[in-house]
Design a protein around this motif. Structure first.
Motif, PDB file in Angstrom:
ATOM      1  N   ALA A  82       0.874  -1.335  -0.053  1.00  0.00           N
ATOM      2  CA  ALA A  82       0.160  -0.030   0.160  1.00  0.00           C
ATOM      3  C   ALA A  82       1.618   1.271  -0.491  1.00  0.00           C
ATOM      4  CB  ALA A  82      -0.687   0.197   1.450  1.00  0.00           C
ATOM      5  N   LYS A  83       0.558   2.333  -0.693  1.00  0.00           N
ATOM      6  CA  LYS A  83       1.351   3.717  -0.746  1.00  0.00           C
ATOM      7  C   LYS A  83       0.358   4.482   0.999  1.00  0.00           C
ATOM      8  CE  LYS A  83       4.413   2.583  -4.584  1.00  0.00           C
ATOM      9  NZ  LYS A  83       4.845   1.630  -3.827  1.00  0.00           N
ATOM     10  N   GLY A  84       0.456   4.327   1.719  1.00  0.00           N
ATOM     11  CA  GLY A  84      -0.210   5.600   2.527  1.00  0.00           C
ATOM     12  C   GLY A  84      -1.113   4.785   3.454  1.00  0.00           C
ATOM     13  N   GLU A  85      -2.143   5.348   2.876  1.00  0.00           N
ATOM     14  CA  GLU A  85      -3.566   5.092   2.409  1.00  0.00           C
ATOM     15  C   GLU A  85      -4.396   4.191   1.683  1.00  0.00           C
ATOM     16  OE1 GLU A  85      -5.664   5.297   5.720  1.00  0.00           O
ATOM     17  OE2 GLU A  85      -3.721   5.650   6.823  1.00  0.00           O
ATOM     18  N   ALA A  86      -3.654   4.809   0.710  1.00  0.00           N
ATOM     19  CA  ALA A  86      -4.343   3.886  -0.675  1.00  0.00           C
ATOM     20  C   ALA A  86      -3.309   2.517  -0.918  1.00  0.00           C
ATOM     21  CB  ALA A  86      -3.568   4.828  -1.709  1.00  0.00           C
ATOM     22  N   LEU A  87      -4.271   1.426  -1.154  1.00  0.00           N
ATOM     23  CA  LEU A  87      -4.105  -0.294  -0.958  1.00  0.00           C
ATOM     24  C   LEU A  87      -3.419  -0.154  -2.711  1.00  0.00           C
ATOM     25  CD1 LEU A  87      -6.957  -1.936   0.654  1.00  0.00           C
ATOM     26  CD2 LEU A  87      -5.258  -1.099   1.581  1.00  0.00           C
ATOM     27  N   HIS A  88      -2.618  -0.967  -2.922  1.00  0.00           N
ATOM     28  CA  HIS A  88      -2.394  -1.655  -4.343  1.00  0.00           C
ATOM     29  C   HIS A  88      -3.756  -1.740  -4.932  1.00  0.00           C
ATOM     30  CE1 HIS A  88      -0.853  -4.247  -7.197  1.00  0.00           C
ATOM     31  NE2 HIS A  88       0.491  -3.660  -6.338  1.00  0.00           N
ATOM     32  N   PRO A  89      -3.801  -1.707  -5.737  1.00  0.00           N
ATOM     33  CA  PRO A  89      -4.504  -2.797  -6.478  1.00  0.00           C
ATOM     34  C   PRO A  89      -5.137  -3.943  -6.302  1.00  0.00           C
ATOM     35  CG  PRO A  89      -3.643  -1.150  -8.413  1.00  0.00           C
ATOM     36  CD  PRO A  89      -2.529  -1.235  -6.471  1.00  0.00           C
ATOM     37  N   VAL A  90      -4.181  -4.744  -6.323  1.00  0.00           N
ATOM     38  CA  VAL A  90      -4.361  -5.666  -6.090  1.00  0.00           C
ATOM     39  C   VAL A  90      -5.302  -6.697  -4.549  1.00  0.00           C
ATOM     40  CG1 VAL A  90      -3.212  -8.289  -6.285  1.00  0.00           C
ATOM     41  CG2 VAL A  90      -2.470  -6.888  -7.699  1.00  0.00           C
ATOM     42  N   GLN A  91      -4.397  -5.493  -3.644  1.00  0.00           N
ATOM     43  CA  GLN A  91      -5.375  -5.602  -2.600  1.00  0.00           C
ATOM     44  C   GLN A  91      -6.598  -4.899  -2.480  1.00  0.00           C
ATOM     45  OE1 GLN A  91      -2.164  -2.722  -0.478  1.00  0.00           O
ATOM     46  NE2 GLN A  91      -1.689  -4.676   0.502  1.00  0.00           N
ATOM     47  N   GLU A  92      -6.976  -4.330  -3.117  1.00  0.00           N
ATOM     48  CA  GLU A  92      -8.258  -3.446  -3.431  1.00  0.00           C
ATOM     49  C   GLU A  92      -9.196  -4.576  -3.653  1.00  0.00           C
ATOM     50  OE1 GLU A  92      -8.081   0.919  -4.931  1.00  0.00           O
ATOM     51  OE2 GLU A  92      -9.947   0.332  -5.624  1.00  0.00           O
ATOM     52  N   ALA A  93      -8.326  -5.004  -4.996  1.00  0.00           N
ATOM     53  CA  ALA A  93      -9.736  -6.174  -5.825  1.00  0.00           C
ATOM     54  C   ALA A  93      -9.445  -7.510  -5.300  1.00  0.00           C
ATOM     55  CB  ALA A  93      -8.710  -7.034  -6.745  1.00  0.00           C
ATOM     56  N   PHE A  94      -8.742  -7.921  -4.196  1.00  0.00           N
ATOM     57  CA  PHE A  94      -9.219  -9.465  -3.260  1.00  0.00           C
ATOM     58  C   PHE A  94      -9.715  -8.724  -1.974  1.00  0.00           C
ATOM     59  CE2 PHE A  94      -6.382 -13.212  -3.838  1.00  0.00           C
ATOM     60  CZ  PHE A  94      -5.515 -12.670  -4.507  1.00  0.00           C
ATOM     61  N   LEU A  95      -9.718  -7.375  -1.598  1.00  0.00           N
ATOM     62  CA  LEU A  95     -10.593  -7.291  -0.677  1.00  0.00           C
ATOM     63  C   LEU A  95     -12.347  -6.545  -1.091  1.00  0.00           C
ATOM     64  CD1 LEU A  95     -11.797  -6.169   2.461  1.00  0.00           C
ATOM     65  CD2 LEU A  95     -10.418  -3.957   1.649  1.00  0.00           C
ATOM     66  N   GLU A  96     -12.325  -6.099  -2.353  1.00  0.00           N
ATOM     67  CA  GLU A  96     -13.074  -5.529  -3.262  1.00  0.00           C
ATOM     68  C   GLU A  96     -14.180  -6.956  -3.344  1.00  0.00           C
ATOM     69  OE1 GLU A  96     -14.235  -2.974  -6.812  1.00  0.00           O
ATOM     70  OE2 GLU A  96     -14.312  -4.675  -7.777  1.00  0.00           O
ATOM     71  N   LEU A  97     -13.652  -7.776  -3.465  1.00  0.00           N
ATOM     72  CA  LEU A  97     -14.638  -8.962  -4.333  1.00  0.00           C
ATOM     73  C   LEU A  97     -14.243 -10.730  -3.306  1.00  0.00           C
ATOM     74  CD1 LEU A  97     -12.951  -9.575  -8.028  1.00  0.00           C
ATOM     75  CD2 LEU A  97     -15.467  -8.176  -7.496  1.00  0.00           C
ATOM     76  N   GLY A  98     -14.188  -9.938  -2.056  1.00  0.00           N
ATOM     77  CA  GLY A  98     -14.008 -11.046  -1.351  1.00  0.00           C
ATOM     78  C   GLY A  98     -13.221 -12.198  -1.248  1.00  0.00           C
ATOM     79  N   ALA A  99     -11.856 -12.043  -2.323  1.00  0.00           N
ATOM     80  CA  ALA A  99     -11.244 -13.346  -2.258  1.00  0.00           C
ATOM     81  C   ALA A  99     -10.722 -13.881  -1.727  1.00  0.00           C
ATOM     82  CB  ALA A  99     -10.633 -13.240  -3.875  1.00  0.00           C
ATOM     83  N   TYR A 100     -11.286 -14.576  -0.901  1.00  0.00           N
ATOM     84  CA  TYR A 100     -10.734 -14.723   0.631  1.00  0.00           C
ATOM     85  C   TYR A 100     -11.558 -16.250   1.565  1.00  0.00           C
ATOM     86  CZ  TYR A 100     -12.014 -10.531   3.123  1.00  0.00           C
ATOM     87  OH  TYR A 100     -12.553  -9.248   2.433  1.00  0.00           O
ATOM     88  N   GLN A 101     -11.260 -16.858   2.393  1.00  0.00           N
ATOM     89  CA  GLN A 101     -12.016 -17.280   3.453  1.00  0.00           C
ATOM     90  C   GLN A 101     -11.533 -17.148   4.591  1.00  0.00           C
ATOM     91  OE1 GLN A 101     -14.224 -20.662   2.696  1.00  0.00           O
ATOM     92  NE2 GLN A 101     -14.933 -20.608   0.581  1.00  0.00           N
ATOM     93  N   CYS A 102     -10.878 -18.116   5.129  1.00  0.00           N
ATOM     94  CA  CYS A 102     -10.531 -18.341   6.593  1.00  0.00           C
ATOM     95  C   CYS A 102      -8.680 -16.715   6.542  1.00  0.00           C
ATOM     96  CB  CYS A 102      -9.510 -19.211   6.836  1.00  0.00           C
ATOM     97  SG  CYS A 102      -7.466 -19.594   5.865  1.00  0.00           S
ATOM     98  N   GLY A 103      -8.181 -16.855   5.064  1.00  0.00           N
ATOM     99  CA  GLY A 103      -7.411 -15.693   5.144  1.00  0.00           C
ATOM    100  C   GLY A 103      -5.958 -15.716   4.910  1.00  0.00           C
ATOM    101  N   PHE A 104      -5.619 -17.034   5.314  1.00  0.00           N
ATOM    102  CA  PHE A 104      -4.377 -17.511   5.759  1.00  0.00           C
ATOM    103  C   PHE A 104      -3.109 -17.221   4.070  1.00  0.00           C
ATOM    104  CE2 PHE A 104      -0.819 -19.795   6.559  1.00  0.00           C
ATOM    105  CZ  PHE A 104      -0.716 -19.270   8.249  1.00  0.00           C
TER     106      PHE A 104
END
Length: 161
Positions: A82-104
């Motif tokens: 991340a750049k300060g408060e701005a997530l990296h586009p990959v981080q943003e996409a994973f969060l936006e799409l809920g691309a995780y379950q347990c998150g490990f």
């Protein structure tokens, strides 16, 4: 444990110096000495990708890398994307799409996706699957992970072929 040595390297843009056994894993140093807990211990054999970090922009398994191997080099962990408060586009996409379950596995997946997109900014779905095949998700969130990588391409201004 062997004799201690001072290992100097850059982590997430900050110069770091650690006095340790030079054969200790980068993963242990990141987590135990530097408090960077995003990089996970998964299998300890370099097979699951939970410990993925970028060394000079190249994806590596921190669980199989002696800290002495990163002397004078630049390491980026999931915390450094991340750049300060701005997530990296990959981080943003994973969060936006809920691309995780347990998150490990998520931190390793994100770091691997960043490496993939740095090498190939506009991958096909087959290239995404091939590029991510060194990471294991025990919850089997693979379809969402592929969608998140495709979404990251869009967020970064690239196109999906």
């Amino acid at each position: 444990m062997g004799a201690e040595a001072t290992v100097r390297f850059t982590v997430n843009g900050q110069a770091r110096e650690v006095a340790t056994d030079p054969e200790r894993t980068l993963l242990d140093v990141l987590r135990e000495d530097l408090g960077l807990l995003g990089t996970k211990y998964g299998c300890g054999e370099g097979l699951c990708g939970a410990c993925s970090v970028l060394v000079e922009g190249r994806r590596m398994n921190a669980c199989r890398t002696a800290v002495s191997k990163v002397e004078g080099r630049s390491v980026v962990t999931v915390e450094g994307l991340a750049k300060g408060e701005a997530l990296h586009p990959v981080q943003e996409a994973f969060l936006e799409l809920g691309a995780y379950q347990c998150g490990f596995c998520t931190a390793g997946m994100i770091v691997s996706a960043v490496a993939l997109l740095d090498a190939n900014p506009s991958p096909t779905d087959a290239e995404i699957s091939a590029g991510m095949n060194r990471n294991i998700c025990r919850c089997c969130s693979y379809p969402k992970i592929v969608k998140a990588v495709r979404r990251a391409v869009e967020l970064a201004g690239g196109g999906v072929r």
